[in-house]
Design a protein around this motif. Structure first.
Motif, short mmCIF file in Angstrom:
data_model
loop_
_atom_site.label_atom_id
_atom_site.label_comp_id
_atom_site.label_asym_id
_atom_site.label_seq_id
_atom_site.Cartn_x
_atom_site.Cartn_y
_atom_site.Cartn_z
N LYS A 1 -0.35 18.75 1.55
CA LYS A 1 0.31 19.63 2.57
C LYS A 1 -0.68 20.68 3.22
O LYS A 1 -1.80 20.83 2.81
CB LYS A 1 1.17 20.84 1.74
CG LYS A 1 2.24 20.31 1.15
CD LYS A 1 3.09 21.20 0.42
CE LYS A 1 4.22 20.69 -0.30
NZ LYS A 1 5.24 21.90 -1.12
N SER B 1 8.01 10.34 -8.96
CA SER B 1 8.47 11.50 -7.88
C SER B 1 9.61 12.10 -8.09
O SER B 1 9.71 13.27 -8.02
CB SER B 1 8.27 10.81 -6.54
OG SER B 1 9.73 9.94 -6.33
N LYS C 1 1.95 11.89 4.10
CA LYS C 1 2.56 11.18 3.32
C LYS C 1 1.37 10.13 2.88
O LYS C 1 0.43 9.60 3.89
CB LYS C 1 3.81 10.57 3.73
CG LYS C 1 4.97 11.75 4.07
CD LYS C 1 6.15 11.49 3.83
CE LYS C 1 6.55 10.38 5.18
NZ LYS C 1 7.74 9.81 5.22
N ASN C 2 1.67 9.37 1.94
CA ASN C 2 0.81 8.17 1.74
C ASN C 2 -0.70 8.51 1.76
O ASN C 2 -1.52 7.59 2.45
CB ASN C 2 1.24 6.79 2.44
CG ASN C 2 2.70 6.52 2.49
OD1 ASN C 2 3.36 6.67 1.48
ND2 ASN C 2 3.21 6.41 3.69
N ILE D 1 0.80 13.13 -1.60
CA ILE D 1 1.09 13.86 -0.45
C ILE D 1 0.15 15.18 -0.65
O ILE D 1 -0.24 15.51 -1.25
CB ILE D 1 2.46 14.56 -0.89
CG1 ILE D 1 3.61 13.19 -0.79
CG2 ILE D 1 2.98 15.50 0.25
CD1 ILE D 1 5.07 13.85 -1.34
N ILE E 1 2.85 17.82 6.57
CA ILE E 1 2.44 17.20 5.46
C ILE E 1 2.10 15.49 5.75
O ILE E 1 2.77 14.90 6.69
CB ILE E 1 3.83 16.84 4.33
CG1 ILE E 1 4.18 18.47 4.06
CG2 ILE E 1 3.87 16.06 3.45
CD1 ILE E 1 5.42 18.49 3.05
N GLU F 1 9.98 12.34 -1.04
CA GLU F 1 9.20 11.51 0.27
C GLU F 1 9.26 10.09 -0.24
O GLU F 1 9.52 9.15 0.62
CB GLU F 1 7.85 12.20 0.69
CG GLU F 1 8.03 13.36 1.13
CD GLU F 1 8.83 13.62 2.62
OE1 GLU F 1 8.93 12.52 3.27
OE2 GLU F 1 9.30 14.77 2.80
N ILE F 2 8.79 9.79 -1.63
CA ILE F 2 8.67 8.58 -1.95
C ILE F 2 9.43 8.11 -3.09
O ILE F 2 9.19 8.86 -4.28
CB ILE F 2 7.06 8.38 -2.47
CG1 ILE F 2 5.99 8.59 -1.03
CG2 ILE F 2 6.74 6.95 -2.83
CD1 ILE F 2 4.79 8.73 -1.41
N THR G 1 4.95 14.11 8.33
CA THR G 1 6.36 14.92 8.27
C THR G 1 6.22 16.24 8.24
O THR G 1 5.17 16.82 8.11
CB THR G 1 7.11 14.13 7.16
OG1 THR G 1 8.33 14.69 7.11
CG2 THR G 1 6.28 14.63 5.78
#
Length: 537
Positions: A275, A67, A244-245, A273, A242, A61-62, A297
């Motif tokens: 979940k 990552s 993000k950031n 992240i 999920i 994602e990043i 996401t």
């Protein structure tokens, strides 16, 4: 053009090139195994492990070096096959630790990451052996740290680190006499060199047989609700997403909030992240809170009551006290395992070692309070142990290296005993059985003072090649002669798929006449590559 830094995009390319270069050369690496047996698969195991690793990059994602490195590490951990694959996964884990918090790698950061890769891998092995992939990794790391301040471009730096690795690889026969006698360098070390050479090609923008395309199916679902019954559904919507950031988000506080909305709550934070999985009647409230914390996401909401409407459901059975998972290389052995009470069987062994994920899949499907795993191959034990450490179930790995050891362990099991007592008894039973294997040589070599020609029949016991010849029956008889002593009572013979029942019976009759004081049992094993597996108790 001199390269000063490596970014996430370049690191992905370097990993992909490394995987591709290993794939191209895996057969060469396989042939470096000390034993000239047809299941020498170090290169194949490392390639399968690393291929699974790079297949995870689509999930990033990043995009930064951390990552990328962490994704590669996680993929290798789950996809690890064989001891070499597990060690490779640990090298990647250490490399990822060295990239933590970094967007780019310069020479100093790369050197530190290489050093951490070696350190973590060494710690993961209980008794590290010099002259192996660990030695190659360590001396590369030592060179990388010592020379950090002597380079102003990554290409020259990494190139010289690899030269050090190659020099160390050439010294491995001097460190391990068995390598010197066989006339080979360490297979795992050569596999590592293939990976880093491919990575250097990517950094230098040189072609390596075309870009590698890997697309392995891997579902996004991280919680399995498939075993639920309609009466279990207190809250109607299974909600997953999920965030993000979300590095600054307090996951404990978030978990507490989601618990007020429903049940089956999982909040898993992995750096930036998070979940989330929960069952709720108000998914909108969950999403409203989540979107205030970061971007979302992989959003999925299922109406569980609707899913179960009109479907027949079975009453969930209570867990059984004990479950058993064994690796089997042949249909006959699988049937024998089932007769002994093994619950689930993984096909594998020679030439195809099950991965950590393969074991986890079987563990997840086994509804048992305590689970015992029998790897039945020395090259599979580390992957099985890695699965037991990852699983949240009570899993014991019995370190069986052979089929007869598994059978002896199963016979030592007592349903009345406690799990730890059974673990001790079943592990102890391994020492009471001697195993021999009869196969063929895949190349010319010299080992243990024996000159072996390609296609010769070879007899192995105690981890060493003891006999060689042209006759399968003669080598098998020689092997048993060396294994049977005055205390021996039972000889068991498991014949492979390349041996007929009549041929096996002829051998069994001959063995019965030679060893009159021993009972002789014969079983159809169906294993490939190995004409016979024999045991003496």
């Amino acid at each position: 053009m001199k390269t000063q830094t490596i970014d996430g995009e370049m690191l992905i390319k370097m990993f992909r090139y490394g995987a591709r270069n290993l794939e191209i050369n895996k057969k060469i690496v396989d042939e470096l195994n000390v034993f000239p047996v047809p299941d020498g698969d170090t290169g194949t195991n490392m390639s399968l492990t690393f291929t699974h690793s790079v297949s995870e990059f689509d999930k990033i994602e990043i995009l930064n070096v951390y990552s990328v490195a962490k994704t590669a590490s996680s993929g290798a951990l789950i996809g690890a096959r064989g001891n070499s694959g597990v060690i490779l996964s640990q090298l990647l884990r250490g490399f990822a630790e060295g990239c933590k918090g970094q967007d780019y790698l310069d020479i100093e950061l790369l050197g530190n990451a290489i050093k951490l890769a070696s350190d973590v891998a060494y710690k993961a092995v209980m008794k590290p052996t010099e002259g192996t992939i660990l030695t190659v990794a360590r001396e590369m790391a030592e060179f990388a740290m010592a020379k950090i301040n002597e380079y102003d471009e990554l290409e020259a730096y990494l190139s010289d680190v690899i030269k050090q690795g190659k020099a160390t690889l050439q010294k491995t026969p001097e460190m391990l006499p068995v390598l010197k006698e066989a006339g080979v360098v360490d297979a795992g070390g050569q596999g590592l060199i293939c990976i880093v050479e491919g990575a250097l090609k990517a950094l230098m923008n040189e072609e390596l047989g075309g870009e590698m395309e890997i697309h392995l199916s891997s579902g996004d679902k991280f919680v399995d609700d498939s075993y639920m019954k309609p009466e279990d559904i207190t809250f109607g919507y299974c909600t997953e997403f999920i965030i993000k950031n979300a590095s600054a988000v307090d996951d404990v506080e978030l978990r507490e909030y989601f618990n007020t909305l429903g049940d089956c709550v999982l909040v898993i934070k992995d750096d930036a992240i998070i979940k989330v999985h929960l069952h709720t009647d108000h998914p909108g409230l969950a999403l409203e809170r989540a979107v205030s914390l970061g971007s979302l996401t992989r959003l999925k909401i299922d109406n569980m009551r609707e899913q179960f409407e009109g479907k027949e459901t079975k009453k969930e059975e209570p867990p059984i006290p004990y479950g058993f998972i064994a690796v089997s290389p042949g249909e006959g052995l699988t049937k024998l395992f089932k007769d002994l009470g093994v619950t689930r069987v993984i096909s594998g062994g020679q030439t195809m070692n099950p991965s950590t994920q393969d074991f986890l899949n079987e563990v997840d499907q086994l509804n048992a309070e305590t689970i015992f795993i029998f790897p039945n191959n020395s090259n599979i034990i580390m992957a099985a142990k890695q699965a037991s450490e990852i699983s949240d179930k009570r899993v014991h790995v019995i370190p069986s290296k052979t089929i007869p050891q598994c059978i002896a362990s199963m016979l030592a099991f007592s349903p009345e005993a406690q799990p730890d007592e059974n673990d001790q008894a079943m592990t102890a039973a391994i020492a009471n059985v001697a195993t021999g294997e009869v196969t063929y040589a895949v190349r010319d070599t010299k080992i243990n003072g024996l000159k072996i020609k390609k296609s010769d029949v070879i007899g192995i016991t105690g981890g060493e090649i003891k006999f060689t010849g042209k006759s399968i029956q003669k080598v098998t008889e020689d092997l048993l002669n060396a294994m049977v002593d005055e205390d021996s009572e039972l000889i068991s013979i498991y014949y492979g798929k390349d041996v007929s029942e009549d041929e096996a019976n002829v051998l069994a009759n001959e063995i019965s006449e030679v060893f009159e004081d021993c009972d002789v049992e014969i079983h159809e094993g169906g294993q490939p590559l190995y004409y016979y597996i024999v045991s003496v108790e």
